[in-house]
Design a protein around this motif. Structure first.
Motif, PDB file in Angstrom:
ATOM      1  N   PHE A  31       3.760  -7.090   5.060  1.00 56.64           N
ATOM      2  CA  PHE A  31       3.512  -5.835   4.338  1.00 56.64           C
ATOM      3  C   PHE A  31       3.737  -5.975   2.840  1.00 56.64           C
ATOM      4  O   PHE A  31       3.915  -4.984   2.138  1.00 56.64           O
ATOM      5  CB  PHE A  31       4.406  -4.722   4.899  1.00 56.64           C
ATOM      6  N   LEU A  32       3.763  -7.220   2.348  1.00 55.61           N
ATOM      7  CA  LEU A  32       4.111  -7.390   0.938  1.00 55.61           C
ATOM      8  C   LEU A  32       3.080  -6.771   0.003  1.00 55.61           C
ATOM      9  O   LEU A  32       1.891  -6.753   0.288  1.00 55.61           O
ATOM     10  CB  LEU A  32       4.333  -8.861   0.581  1.00 55.61           C
ATOM     11  N   ARG A  33       3.589  -6.243  -1.100  1.00 51.67           N
ATOM     12  CA  ARG A  33       2.727  -5.693  -2.152  1.00 51.67           C
ATOM     13  C   ARG A  33       2.642  -6.711  -3.272  1.00 51.67           C
ATOM     14  O   ARG A  33       3.661  -7.276  -3.677  1.00 51.67           O
ATOM     15  CB  ARG A  33       3.354  -4.411  -2.731  1.00 51.67           C
ATOM     16  N   GLU A  34       1.456  -6.939  -3.787  1.00 51.01           N
ATOM     17  CA  GLU A  34       1.342  -7.812  -4.946  1.00 51.01           C
ATOM     18  C   GLU A  34       2.143  -7.182  -6.082  1.00 51.01           C
ATOM     19  O   GLU A  34       2.217  -5.967  -6.211  1.00 51.01           O
ATOM     20  CB  GLU A  34      -0.125  -8.005  -5.330  1.00 51.01           C
ATOM     21  N   ILE A  94      -4.205   8.013  -0.870  1.00 56.00           N
ATOM     22  CA  ILE A  94      -4.776   7.920  -2.224  1.00 56.00           C
ATOM     23  C   ILE A  94      -6.097   8.687  -2.289  1.00 56.00           C
ATOM     24  O   ILE A  94      -6.347   9.445  -3.236  1.00 56.00           O
ATOM     25  CB  ILE A  94      -4.988   6.442  -2.636  1.00 56.00           C
ATOM     26  N   LYS A 103      -0.314  -3.058  11.119  1.00 55.71           N
ATOM     27  CA  LYS A 103      -0.722  -3.463   9.777  1.00 55.71           C
ATOM     28  C   LYS A 103      -1.937  -2.670   9.284  1.00 55.71           C
ATOM     29  O   LYS A 103      -1.924  -2.113   8.177  1.00 55.71           O
ATOM     30  CB  LYS A 103      -1.021  -4.962   9.781  1.00 55.71           C
ATOM     31  N   ARG A 131      -6.120   6.436 -15.100  1.00 53.72           N
ATOM     32  CA  ARG A 131      -4.945   6.370 -14.214  1.00 53.72           C
ATOM     33  C   ARG A 131      -4.008   7.548 -14.429  1.00 53.72           C
ATOM     34  O   ARG A 131      -2.895   7.560 -13.863  1.00 53.72           O
ATOM     35  CB  ARG A 131      -4.188   5.051 -14.425  1.00 53.72           C
ATOM     36  N   PHE A 175       2.221   7.204  -3.781  1.00 54.96           N
ATOM     37  CA  PHE A 175       0.806   7.013  -3.414  1.00 54.96           C
ATOM     38  C   PHE A 175      -0.003   8.292  -3.539  1.00 54.96           C
ATOM     39  O   PHE A 175      -0.997   8.485  -2.860  1.00 54.96           O
ATOM     40  CB  PHE A 175       0.666   6.366  -2.021  1.00 54.96           C
ATOM     41  N   LEU A 176       0.458   9.177  -4.428  1.00 51.51           N
ATOM     42  CA  LEU A 176      -0.319  10.384  -4.734  1.00 51.51           C
ATOM     43  C   LEU A 176      -0.756  10.382  -6.195  1.00 51.51           C
ATOM     44  O   LEU A 176      -0.907  11.441  -6.790  1.00 51.51           O
ATOM     45  CB  LEU A 176       0.495  11.644  -4.435  1.00 51.51           C
ATOM     46  N   ASN A 177      -0.954   9.184  -6.759  1.00 49.37           N
ATOM     47  CA  ASN A 177      -1.446   9.138  -8.130  1.00 49.37           C
ATOM     48  C   ASN A 177      -2.968   9.109  -8.110  1.00 49.37           C
ATOM     49  O   ASN A 177      -3.575   8.131  -7.679  1.00 49.37           O
ATOM     50  CB  ASN A 177      -0.904   7.911  -8.862  1.00 49.37           C
ATOM     51  N   PHE A 228      -8.256   3.002  -5.352  1.00 56.11           N
ATOM     52  CA  PHE A 228      -7.613   1.757  -4.908  1.00 56.11           C
ATOM     53  C   PHE A 228      -8.595   0.595  -4.885  1.00 56.11           C
ATOM     54  O   PHE A 228      -9.799   0.771  -4.772  1.00 56.11           O
ATOM     55  CB  PHE A 228      -6.936   1.933  -3.553  1.00 56.11           C
ATOM     56  N   GLY A 229      -8.016  -0.598  -5.000  1.00 56.46           N
ATOM     57  CA  GLY A 229      -8.800  -1.834  -4.909  1.00 56.46           C
ATOM     58  C   GLY A 229      -7.901  -2.927  -4.375  1.00 56.46           C
ATOM     59  O   GLY A 229      -6.901  -2.648  -3.721  1.00 56.46           O
ATOM     60  N   PHE A 239      -6.558  -5.101 -10.333  1.00 57.82           N
ATOM     61  CA  PHE A 239      -6.655  -3.904  -9.477  1.00 57.82           C
ATOM     62  C   PHE A 239      -5.418  -3.029  -9.563  1.00 57.82           C
ATOM     63  O   PHE A 239      -5.452  -1.861  -9.194  1.00 57.82           O
ATOM     64  CB  PHE A 239      -6.955  -4.298  -8.027  1.00 57.82           C
ATOM     65  N   LYS A 240      -4.337  -3.607 -10.069  1.00 53.92           N
ATOM     66  CA  LYS A 240      -3.126  -2.836 -10.341  1.00 53.92           C
ATOM     67  C   LYS A 240      -2.275  -3.643 -11.309  1.00 53.92           C
ATOM     68  O   LYS A 240      -2.529  -4.834 -11.497  1.00 53.92           O
ATOM     69  CB  LYS A 240      -2.367  -2.531  -9.047  1.00 53.92           C
ATOM     70  N   CYS A 246      -6.639  -6.109  -0.081  1.00 53.51           N
ATOM     71  CA  CYS A 246      -6.244  -5.585   1.236  1.00 53.51           C
ATOM     72  C   CYS A 246      -6.862  -4.241   1.584  1.00 53.51           C
ATOM     73  O   CYS A 246      -7.679  -4.146   2.493  1.00 53.51           O
ATOM     74  CB  CYS A 246      -4.731  -5.489   1.320  1.00 53.51           C
TER      75      CYS A 246
HETATM   76  C1  UDX Z   1      -1.232  -3.133  -0.077  1.00 53.63           C
HETATM   77  C2  UDX Z   1      -0.108  -2.524   0.766  1.00 53.63           C
HETATM   78  O1  UDX Z   1       0.667  -1.638  -0.042  1.00 53.63           O
HETATM   79  C3  UDX Z   1       0.758  -3.616   1.344  1.00 53.63           C
HETATM   80  O2  UDX Z   1       1.769  -3.077   2.161  1.00 53.63           O
HETATM   81  C4  UDX Z   1      -0.121  -4.539   2.153  1.00 53.63           C
HETATM   82  O3  UDX Z   1       0.632  -5.610   2.670  1.00 53.63           O
HETATM   83  C5  UDX Z   1      -1.263  -5.079   1.310  1.00 53.63           C
HETATM   84  O4  UDX Z   1      -1.985  -4.017   0.724  1.00 53.63           O
HETATM   85  P1  UDX Z   1      -1.387  -4.165  -2.535  1.00 53.63           P
HETATM   86  O5  UDX Z   1      -2.818  -4.485  -2.240  1.00 53.63           O
HETATM   87  O6  UDX Z   1      -0.546  -5.190  -3.207  1.00 53.63           O
HETATM   88  O7  UDX Z   1      -0.629  -3.802  -1.174  1.00 53.63           O
HETATM   89  O8  UDX Z   1      -1.403  -2.866  -3.453  1.00 53.63           O
HETATM   90  P2  UDX Z   1      -0.825  -1.376  -3.441  1.00 53.63           P
HETATM   91  O9  UDX Z   1       0.388  -1.319  -4.252  1.00 53.63           O
HETATM   92  O10 UDX Z   1      -0.787  -0.828  -2.076  1.00 53.63           O
HETATM   93  O11 UDX Z   1      -1.993  -0.640  -4.264  1.00 53.63           O
HETATM   94  C6  UDX Z   1      -3.323  -0.642  -3.775  1.00 53.63           C
HETATM   95  C7  UDX Z   1      -4.253   0.059  -4.713  1.00 53.63           C
HETATM   96  O12 UDX Z   1      -4.039   1.462  -4.683  1.00 53.63           O
HETATM   97  C8  UDX Z   1      -4.139  -0.347  -6.184  1.00 53.63           C
HETATM   98  O13 UDX Z   1      -5.454  -0.505  -6.718  1.00 53.63           O
HETATM   99  C9  UDX Z   1      -3.428   0.823  -6.828  1.00 53.63           C
HETATM  100  O14 UDX Z   1      -3.749   0.965  -8.180  1.00 53.63           O
HETATM  101  C10 UDX Z   1      -3.973   1.980  -5.997  1.00 53.63           C
HETATM  102  N1  UDX Z   1      -3.105   3.176  -5.987  1.00 53.63           N
HETATM  103  C11 UDX Z   1      -1.843   3.096  -5.483  1.00 53.63           C
HETATM  104  C12 UDX Z   1      -3.573   4.387  -6.475  1.00 53.63           C
HETATM  105  O15 UDX Z   1      -4.731   4.491  -6.932  1.00 53.63           O
HETATM  106  N2  UDX Z   1      -2.760   5.489  -6.428  1.00 53.63           N
HETATM  107  C13 UDX Z   1      -1.504   5.437  -5.942  1.00 53.63           C
HETATM  108  O16 UDX Z   1      -0.838   6.464  -5.947  1.00 53.63           O
HETATM  109  C14 UDX Z   1      -1.023   4.206  -5.452  1.00 53.63           C
END
Ligand code: UDX
Length: 437
Positions: free
Chosen positions: A149-152, A219, A208, A416, A253-255, A260-261, A326-327, A264
């Motif tokens: 479940f790791l986040r980049e 999101i 997962k 953003r 996760f309410l931004n 999202f991109g 992507f973030k 994953c």
């Molecule tokens: C995600 C999951 O969080 C992680 O648990 C899984 O293992 C892999 O996929 P990650 O891809 O690293 O991790 O990114 P995450 O932090 O989840 O963000 C995903 C995307 O959502 C980003 O593009 C981010 O900018 C966007 N996002 C996130 C929003 O647009 N709004 C938010 O409120 C949160």
């Protein structure tokens, strides 16, 4: 424990380094010889905060080595499969060829009692199929599925101290043995009383994709509210704050923004939809198609807003794009909304200059038609519009008064919703947020 990690990408390189840091003896294996050579020298092939330090310390300890030869997995008791499962070309489904290839390459080197552990994100049913392949190979090894479940950007911390552990194991004695071996691998996390769910293969695989589907839905939900806010004069950021105070909903996760991109969320919701359709239950996750559509509309919205805000022909207008990854805290541009916006604006004939603290190289490889700069000042100079699409701290801290002196026109699109709108307006900017008046 002796551990092999097959696949040294974003997931495997972090996992191998973290496992060695936790005291295990680890070999990281990948077919990409250049990647292996770099990792063996302590050079990370991608940007991930904290990874260079953990990699160097693990290499120095002598507990971590890298190899391009799968035969070097022999002698390890636990073998993690951490290869990619990208979206199949021309389809929504996941491409499992790397997972299959990794297992087939590994089988001749397995010994009785070995445990093979899948970490890659796979469609439900994959583990049961691979367990069959393994049992008919006569290797005497067994399979477990242990999703990651790791986040980049937080990958090292998430691997060393995960918020939960999930083991998908076979029934009976094999399952008990797999659980005991995984408990040894994750002894540090187990001692720290990390929540543990031991379940069957299908549940572990679904955990997962369900988690990622939920996050993507959250999101897109707020981005859908942004669309309504845009036609009703409401402010989605205040709306998110207000509903987020409800602890059942929560503010994370309410931004709302450009959406999202990454490697994953987008491909996982598509693969989930494709798998559910194969299983005859497409309707159960049909909403994920909406989640995907809302998400992609947000990129278009940023492009449309920029074109409208320019107040002149988009052709040859100078557009400064802040952000490509992507973030923040990542150099990953896979399915990046930021890069997509830059490419679309370039495609409309504008003169795009884009900057990012880490993702320029990866972006240039994919889209050489864009002009890149490592310098924020150079990017802003003479711009007819500025578009912020990745919320790096470097961009959040730009002084609007200083920036006003550089641009040709004080127009900013905050993709953003991360800037202080009042401060930018006070400095004479036309500020446009997403889902905000
Ligand atoms: C995600 C999951 O969080 C992680 O648990 C899984 O293992 C892999 O996929 P990650 O891809 O690293 O991790 O990114 P995450 O932090 O989840 O963000 C995903 C995307 O959502 C980003 O593009 C981010 O900018 C966007 N996002 C996130 C929003 O647009 N709004 C938010 O409120 C949160």
């Amino acid at each position: 424990m002796k551990i092999s990690v097959i696949g040294c990408g974003y997931l495997g390189a972090v996992h191998a380094s973290a496992m060695a840091e936790l005291g295990h003896e680890v070999v990281g294996i990948d077919v990409d010889v250049d990647k292996i050579r770099a990792l063996a020298e302590g050079i990370t092939p991608f940007y991930e905060p904290g990874l260079p330090e953990v990699l160097s310390s693990a290499l120095a300890s002598g507990r971590l080595r890298f190899s391009a030869d799968i035969a070097d997995a022999r002698g390890s008791a636990v073998h993690f499969i951490a290869v990619g499962t990208p979206q199949k070309a021309g389809s929504n489904a996941a491409d499992l060829r790397f997972v299959d290839a990794a297992l087939h390459a590994l089988i001749p080197h397995l010994q009785k009692g070995d445990l093979v552990v899948g970490k890659s994100t796979v469609p439900v049913g994959t583990a049961a199929r691979l367990a069959e392949v393994l049992s008919s190979s006569g290797s005497g090894a067994i399979l477990a599925w242990n999703p990651e479940f790791l986040r980049e950007g937080f990958a090292v911390q998430d691997t060393i101290a995960p918020d939960r552990l999930v083991y998908g194991v076979a029934a009976g004695e094999d399952g008990r043995r797999a659980t005991a071996q995984l408990n040894e691998v994750y002894a540090t996390a187990i001692e720290a009383e990390t929540p543990l769910v031991v379940t069957d293969y299908a549940t572990a695989e679904l955990v997962k994709v369900a988690a990622n589907a939920f996050l993507a839905t959250k999101i897109s939900f707020i981005n859908a509210m942004a669309e309504i806010a845009e036609v009703s004069g409401a402010d989605v950021t205040q709306l998110a704050d207000a509903i987020g105070y409800d602890s059942r909903i929560g503010r994370r996760f309410l931004n709302a923004g450009v959406g999202f991109g990454g490697g994953c969320l987008p491909k996982d919701i598509r693969a989930f939809t494709a798998r559910a359709e194969e299983l005859g239950r497409g309707e159960s996750v049909a909403f994920l198609k909406e989640v995907d559509a809302i998400n992609l509309r947000r990129r278009q919205r940023v492009v449309d807003l920029t074109v409208a805000a320019l107040g002149r022909s988009v052709h040859n207008a100078k557009v400064a794009v802040l952000g490509l990854s992507f973030k923040p805290h990542s150099d990953d541009v896979r399915d990046s909304p930021a890069l997509d916006v830059a490419v679309q604006l370039r495609g409309l004939g504008s003169d795009v200059m884009a900057t990012d603290p880490q993702a320029i190289e990866n972006s240039r490889l994919r889209h050489p038609q864009i002009t890149y700069s490592t310098d924020i000042e150079e990017t802003l100079r003479g711009a007819d519009a500025v578009v912020l699409v990745t919320e790096w701290p470097e961009f959040k801290s730009i002084d609007p008064v200083w920036a006003a002196g550089l641009v040709n026109s004080r127009t900013i699109i905050d993709g953003r919703n991360t800037l202080d709108a009042a401060a930018w307006r006070d400095a004479g900017w036309n500020y446009y947020g997403l889902g905000r008046p």
